[in-house]
Design an enzyme around this catalytic site. Structure first.
Site, PDB file in Angstrom:
ATOM      1  N   ASN A  64      -2.050   2.988   4.738  1.00 28.69           N
ATOM      2  CA  ASN A  64      -3.187   3.063   3.821  1.00 28.69           C
ATOM      3  C   ASN A  64      -4.467   2.931   4.646  1.00 28.69           C
ATOM      4  O   ASN A  64      -4.822   1.837   5.070  1.00 28.69           O
ATOM      5  CB  ASN A  64      -3.052   1.921   2.798  1.00 28.69           C
ATOM      6  N   LYS A  66      -7.444   3.321   3.739  1.00 26.13           N
ATOM      7  CA  LYS A  66      -8.568   2.783   2.943  1.00 26.13           C
ATOM      8  C   LYS A  66      -9.844   3.590   3.213  1.00 26.13           C
ATOM      9  O   LYS A  66      -9.778   4.793   3.452  1.00 26.13           O
ATOM     10  CB  LYS A  66      -8.744   1.281   3.212  1.00 26.13           C
ATOM     11  N   HIS A 148      -3.467  -0.796  -6.367  1.00 23.15           N
ATOM     12  CA  HIS A 148      -3.776  -1.590  -5.169  1.00 23.15           C
ATOM     13  C   HIS A 148      -4.709  -2.736  -5.555  1.00 23.15           C
ATOM     14  O   HIS A 148      -5.579  -2.580  -6.416  1.00 23.15           O
ATOM     15  CB  HIS A 148      -4.424  -0.700  -4.097  1.00 23.15           C
ATOM     16  N   GLU A 150      -7.229  -3.964  -4.217  1.00 21.58           N
ATOM     17  CA  GLU A 150      -8.670  -3.719  -4.103  1.00 21.58           C
ATOM     18  C   GLU A 150      -9.189  -2.964  -5.318  1.00 21.58           C
ATOM     19  O   GLU A 150     -10.327  -3.153  -5.747  1.00 21.58           O
ATOM     20  CB  GLU A 150      -8.969  -2.982  -2.787  1.00 21.58           C
ATOM     21  N   GLU A 218       2.402  -6.660  -2.550  1.00 20.82           N
ATOM     22  CA  GLU A 218       1.335  -7.000  -1.611  1.00 20.82           C
ATOM     23  C   GLU A 218       0.597  -8.243  -2.108  1.00 20.82           C
ATOM     24  O   GLU A 218      -0.311  -8.138  -2.944  1.00 20.82           O
ATOM     25  CB  GLU A 218       0.330  -5.846  -1.517  1.00 20.82           C
ATOM     26  N   GLY A 224      -5.337  -7.805   4.588  1.00 20.17           N
ATOM     27  CA  GLY A 224      -6.527  -7.754   5.445  1.00 20.17           C
ATOM     28  C   GLY A 224      -6.969  -9.116   5.967  1.00 20.17           C
ATOM     29  O   GLY A 224      -8.064  -9.256   6.498  1.00 20.17           O
ATOM     30  N   SER A 264      -1.050  -7.552   5.987  1.00 20.59           N
ATOM     31  CA  SER A 264      -1.125  -7.971   7.385  1.00 20.59           C
ATOM     32  C   SER A 264       0.153  -7.678   8.180  1.00 20.59           C
ATOM     33  O   SER A 264       0.504  -8.416   9.106  1.00 20.59           O
ATOM     34  CB  SER A 264      -1.504  -9.452   7.500  1.00 20.59           C
TER      35      SER A 264
HETATM   36  P1  PGA Z   1      -3.446  -4.768   5.592  1.00 20.67           P
HETATM   37  O1  PGA Z   1      -3.558  -3.954   4.206  1.00 20.67           O
HETATM   38  O2  PGA Z   1      -2.210  -4.272   6.288  1.00 20.67           O
HETATM   39  O3  PGA Z   1      -4.710  -4.437   6.331  1.00 20.67           O
HETATM   40  O4  PGA Z   1      -3.344  -6.212   5.232  1.00 20.67           O
HETATM   41  C1  PGA Z   1      -2.420  -3.646   3.461  1.00 20.67           C
HETATM   42  C2  PGA Z   1      -2.793  -2.891   2.223  1.00 20.67           C
HETATM   43  O5  PGA Z   1      -3.840  -3.194   1.631  1.00 20.67           O
HETATM   44  O6  PGA Z   1      -2.072  -1.978   1.788  1.00 20.67           O
END
Ligand code: PGA
Length: 308
Positions: A64, A66, A148, A150, A218, A224, A264
């Site tokens: 992803n 983003k 997601h 976010e 997640e 993140g 992460s």
């Molecule tokens: P990250 O993000 O690996 O940077 O923690 C994962 C995601 O949001 O799908």
């Protein structure tokens, strides 16, 4: 676990048979659930409790990207991915920002499929700033990430809206990476399962079939932040999600649906996570922006084979 390979010498995704699991209700406490799961796990008989899954049930790794990248950085990332040596028995998907999908589609190896990071809830038209499922298909997307954290917690999308988006995308033939996960305060309040099950139910209420859905667990506190869930923490929730599918959808769907972990994941922690029985792959953010590291994560399927 070594006994598994006796029954399934070819790795196609190995699972315990969900039909041997006891039904657990969404209200069952976390510790009850885990105790039940562990008891069943340790007492199972190899000839009855492990099955080879359908051939489409492969390890699944999504990147992803983003809201990151430029034409130049994406050219470099695609070139690194094109030259990476990837294990054959893994479904690999990358999810560039909308404006670079066409560039990626035209330069990336067909070995890797393309996902969008979002889609409009219905047919396109007068919806300023939105991108329709039809348009995504038109430029070669096969998947879309929906729900997601976010989009839930920064943009404000709710369960029902996300469910409708999933139903529409599926009806048009896109695969859906359906994200669920609890916030830190919800975990600390002992509500991890409740939150995940509620988010799952919203998908379940909206979609006619689970055939083209990959569930991404997640935990929001791990996204993140560099604070990855431990393999045990992830496995516990993945097992609970699979049991929820078994109780609320069907044993077949529980066995066939990939449940991938995100938050992460990196080249250093992927192998231990991949060894967990109910972790069927990863959704990767930051580390998917580095081609060689993303390849390492994809290839962590090899540690699953050893574990099996
Ligand atoms: P990250 O993000 O690996 O940077 O923690 C994962 C995601 O949001 O799908």
């Amino acid at each position: 676990m070594a006994m598994v390979s006796t029954y399934c010498p070819q790795f196609t995704g190995l699972r315990r048979s969900c039909s041997k699991l006891e039904t657990s209700s969404p209200s069952q406490s976390f510790s009850q659930h885990v105790t039940c799961h562990l008891r069943l796990f340790s007492s199972r008989k190899p000839s009855r409790s492990v099955v080879a899954m359908a051939s489409n049930n492969k390890f699944f790794v999504g990147g992803n990207w983003k809201c990151n990248g430029t034409k130049d950085s994406i050219t470099k990332l695609v070139s690194d991915l094109n030259s990476a040596k990837l294990e054959a028995d893994v479904d690999v998907v990358v999810s560039p920002p909308f404006v670079y999908i066409d560039q990626v589609k035209n330069s990336l190896t067909d070995r890797i499929e393309i996902s969008a990071q979002n889609s409009w809830v219905g047919k396109g038209g007068a919806f300023t700033g939105e991108i329709s499922v039809e348009q995504l298909k038109d430029i070669g997307c096969k998947w879309v990430i929906l729900g997601h954290s976010e989009r839930r917690h920064v943009i404000g999308e709710d369960d029902q809206f996300i469910g409708k988006k999933a139903a529409y995308a599926l009806s048009e033939g896109l695969g859906v990476i359906a994200c669920i996960g609890e916030k830190l305060e919800e975990r600390e309040a002992g509500k991890t399962f409740d939150v995940c099950f509620e988010q799952l139910k919203a998908f379940a209420d909206a979609v006619p079939s689970w055939e083209n859905i990959v569930i991404a667990y997640e935990p929001v506190w791990a996204i993140g932040t560099g604070k990855v869930a431990t393999p045990q923490q992830a496995q516990e929730v993945h097992a609970a999600v699979r049991d929820w599918l078994k109780s609320n959808i069907s044993p077949e769907v529980a066995s066939a649906t990939r449940i991938i972990y995100g938050g992460s994941v990196n080249g250093g922690n992927c192998a231990e996570l991949a060894k967990q029985e109910d972790i069927d792959g990863f959704l990767v953010g930051g580390a998917s922006l580095k081609g060689p590291e993303f390849a390492t994560i994809i290839n962590s399927v090899t540690s699953k084979k050893v574990a099996a």
